[in-house]
Design a protein around this motif. Structure first.
Motif, PDB file in Angstrom:
ATOM      1  N   THR A   1       1.289   0.876 -11.008  1.00 38.90           N
ATOM      2  CA  THR A   1       0.327   0.752  -9.912  1.00 38.90           C
ATOM      3  C   THR A   1      -0.575  -0.467 -10.111  1.00 38.90           C
ATOM      4  O   THR A   1      -0.986  -1.103  -9.136  1.00 38.90           O
TER       5      THR A   1
ATOM      6  N   ALA B   1       0.838  -1.200   0.000  1.00 34.95           N
ATOM      7  CA  ALA B   1       0.000   0.000   0.000  1.00 34.95           C
ATOM      8  C   ALA B   1       0.876   1.254   0.000  1.00 34.95           C
ATOM      9  O   ALA B   1       0.582   2.248  -0.689  1.00 34.95           O
TER      10      ALA B   1
ATOM     11  N   ASP C   1      -6.364   1.030 -13.503  1.00 30.08           N
ATOM     12  CA  ASP C   1      -5.070   1.676 -13.737  1.00 30.08           C
ATOM     13  C   ASP C   1      -4.460   1.279 -15.076  1.00 30.08           C
ATOM     14  O   ASP C   1      -3.704   2.059 -15.667  1.00 30.08           O
TER      15      ASP C   1
ATOM     16  N   ASP D   1     -11.314  -6.224  -5.094  1.00 25.99           N
ATOM     17  CA  ASP D   1     -11.172  -4.759  -5.102  1.00 25.99           C
ATOM     18  C   ASP D   1      -9.830  -4.350  -5.700  1.00 25.99           C
ATOM     19  O   ASP D   1      -9.754  -3.413  -6.505  1.00 25.99           O
ATOM     20  N   HIS D   2      -8.767  -5.053  -5.301  1.00 29.53           N
ATOM     21  CA  HIS D   2      -7.443  -4.735  -5.840  1.00 29.53           C
ATOM     22  C   HIS D   2      -7.367  -5.062  -7.334  1.00 29.53           C
ATOM     23  O   HIS D   2      -6.780  -4.300  -8.117  1.00 29.53           O
TER      24      HIS D   2
ATOM     25  N   GLU E   1      -8.990  -2.354  -9.164  1.00 28.50           N
ATOM     26  CA  GLU E   1      -8.100  -1.181  -9.193  1.00 28.50           C
ATOM     27  C   GLU E   1      -7.033  -1.361 -10.273  1.00 28.50           C
ATOM     28  O   GLU E   1      -6.703  -0.417 -11.005  1.00 28.50           O
ATOM     29  N   ALA E   2      -6.500  -2.573 -10.359  1.00 25.09           N
ATOM     30  CA  ALA E   2      -5.491  -2.854 -11.386  1.00 25.09           C
ATOM     31  C   ALA E   2      -6.070  -2.658 -12.776  1.00 25.09           C
ATOM     32  O   ALA E   2      -5.412  -2.098 -13.666  1.00 25.09           O
TER      33      ALA E   2
ATOM     34  N   HIS F   1      -1.235  -3.420  -7.364  1.00 29.82           N
ATOM     35  CA  HIS F   1      -2.561  -3.877  -6.933  1.00 29.82           C
ATOM     36  C   HIS F   1      -2.734  -5.374  -7.192  1.00 29.82           C
ATOM     37  O   HIS F   1      -3.376  -6.084  -6.411  1.00 29.82           O
TER      38      HIS F   1
ATOM     39  N   LYS G   1     -11.630  -8.312  -0.836  1.00 35.74           N
ATOM     40  CA  LYS G   1     -10.512  -7.366  -0.896  1.00 35.74           C
ATOM     41  C   LYS G   1      -9.637  -7.650  -2.109  1.00 35.74           C
ATOM     42  O   LYS G   1      -9.124  -6.720  -2.759  1.00 35.74           O
TER      43      LYS G   1
ATOM     44  N   VAL H   1       2.143   1.768  -3.506  1.00 39.49           N
ATOM     45  CA  VAL H   1       1.141   2.391  -4.382  1.00 39.49           C
ATOM     46  C   VAL H   1       1.127   3.902  -4.179  1.00 39.49           C
ATOM     47  O   VAL H   1       1.108   4.680  -5.141  1.00 39.49           O
TER      48      VAL H   1
ATOM     49  N   MET I   1      -1.083  -7.183  -4.401  1.00 39.98           N
ATOM     50  CA  MET I   1      -1.892  -7.072  -3.191  1.00 39.98           C
ATOM     51  C   MET I   1      -3.105  -8.004  -3.271  1.00 39.98           C
ATOM     52  O   MET I   1      -3.485  -8.639  -2.282  1.00 39.98           O
ATOM     53  N   GLY I   2      -3.699  -8.097  -4.458  1.00 41.51           N
ATOM     54  CA  GLY I   2      -4.810  -9.017  -4.631  1.00 41.51           C
ATOM     55  C   GLY I   2      -4.402 -10.453  -4.393  1.00 41.51           C
ATOM     56  O   GLY I   2      -5.138 -11.237  -3.757  1.00 41.51           O
TER      57      GLY I   2
END
Length: 409
Positions: free
Chosen positions: A244, A228, A274, A266-267, A270-271, A248, A263, A231, A251-252
């Motif tokens: 980024t 995090a 981006d 969500d990552h 986000e990926a 993500h 969660k 990022v 993180m996923g």
């Protein structure tokens, strides 16, 4: 040769091409950052105005302007007034040498040129730019990297430690962290990566190194916190969406290991936001979900990958496997068929098609595809085992010798 020379640039001036070629050959071992050349004074002056130069080596006998006139113009300009200039002259001509000294020559290369005197004089002239501590540091770093390439981890660690005794360095800390991680000393590796972050709080390599160490140590929550931070650093540095997005994705993956599906998704979303145009990233996220048993959730990412690149045959196969495991057999068969259109001789695709048909109890068709797979690869054990099971289910006693499979269509 000193490694510090590799950071320096030199300008060679001679209207005779063979003279320039000879000089470049003699100076090759210095491995200068840049070697500029000019065949007249005006070209040399332009380079000096526009480019970084640490040393000028010039012939004196040139037309229409001589090396002496070049020297005068160098000394007249504020930017180059202190620039070292070596002139190539016949040092037997003392009057010529005296005139050059009066105009500001820093030294001379005696003509005709000889390799060793040229190298010695140039090195002596450049040593004013060499920081001995920096040179020692660079020597240790070079030795460390060579040891890494050779797999000599203990020597690499020693060299990185020696480099750090000379000066604090993010690069040395990162190198040390990687070596300690490879040697299995995770606590020490974490300390090295943390030290690298203290030296450069925006170092993505340090963030990723520390996160990977924490992951190996089982400190997955800490690894997520570090990522995090990565990022945030990437966004502050306005790094590309690809960077980024990769963070993500990592993180996923960690959230999946922690059984935190929401969660993780969500990552992954986000990926996607981006880096929306990268089909390979979509495939990686689909694979991560599929490998974790989340077949329904993997569909979204495989489908998006195929929207971006409809010719990704392996994605048809993976999405087909996902559908099969969800018992969506018709969809799976359709996708396996599309993959086979691209790779009709792929025994693994044929096997996957047969496996789906087996699940559907379409045994005769399953036999056909397994026979094709085994014709392509007679050593394909999984295909042979499935074929034996199919034939047994059809009523043949395989142990007593099954009948030959049906002809390959």
């Amino acid at each position: 040769m000193k490694l510090s020379y590799r950071k320096l640039s030199v300008l060679l001036v001679d209207q005779v091409s063979t003279g320039l070629d000879t000089l470049k050959t003699y100076l090759e071992d210095f491995q200068f950052y840049r070697t500029w050349t000019a065949q007249d004074v005006e070209s040399a002056i332009k380079i000096l105005k526009d480019k970084p130069v640490n040393l000028v080596v010039s012939a004196w006998k040139m037309q229409p302007q001589s090396g002496f006139q070049l020297l005068q113009r160098i000394r007249a300009a504020e930017k180059t007034r202190e620039l070292p200039v070596l002139l190539m002259i016949d040092r037997k001509d003392k009057a010529l040498e005296q005139k050059a000294l009066e105009l500001g020559a820093s030294g001379f290369l005696n003509t005709p040129l000889a390799m060793e005197p040229v190298r010695l004089t140039v090195a002596q002239m450049l040593d004013q730019f060499v920081d001995e501590d920096e040179e020692t540091f660079m020597q240790h770093m070079t030795k460390a990297r060579k040891s890494v390439r050779l797999g000599k981890l203990d020597q690499a660690e020693e060299s990185y430690q020696n480099a750090l005794k000379v000066k604090s360095s993010k690069e040395a800390m990162l190198g040390l962290g990687r070596i300690l991680k490879e040697k299995g000393d995770m606590e020490a590796a974490a300390t090295a990566f943390i030290s690298a972050l203290r030296l450069d709080p925006k170092s993505l390599r340090a963030f990723l190194g520390l996160a990977s160490v924490y992951n190996i140590m089982g400190r997955k929550t800490d690894a997520l916190k570090v990522l995090a931070g990565a990022v945030m650093a990437a966004k502050r540095m306005k790094k590309s969406g690809k960077v980024t997005a990769s963070l993500h994705f990592y993180m996923g993956e960690l959230e999946l290991q922690l059984k935190q599906l929401k969660k993780a998704l969500d990552h992954f979303h986000e990926a996607t936001d981006d880096n929306p145009k990268d089909p390979d990233m979509q495939v990686k996220m689909g694979d991560a979900l599929s490998d974790s048993g989340h077949f329904a959730e993997s569909e979204e990412f495989y489908q998006r990958a195929l929207e971006l690149d409809p010719e990704l045959a392996h994605v048809y196969n993976r999405l087909g496997i996902s559908y099969r495991k969800q018992k969506k057999y018709d969809l799976a068969l359709n996708l396996f068929g599309k993959a086979l259109n691209f790779h009709p001789q792929d025994e693994h695709l044929l096997y996957n098609m047969a496996h789906c048909l087996w699940d559907m109890n379409s045994l005769e068709k399953a036999t056909e595809y397994l026979s094709r797979a085994l014709k392509l690869n007679p050593e394909f054990k999984e295909a042979q085992m499935l074929l034996d099971a199919v034939l047994n289910k059809l009523g043949y006693k395989v142990s007593e010798g099954a009948p030959p499979p049906p002809p390959v269509p």
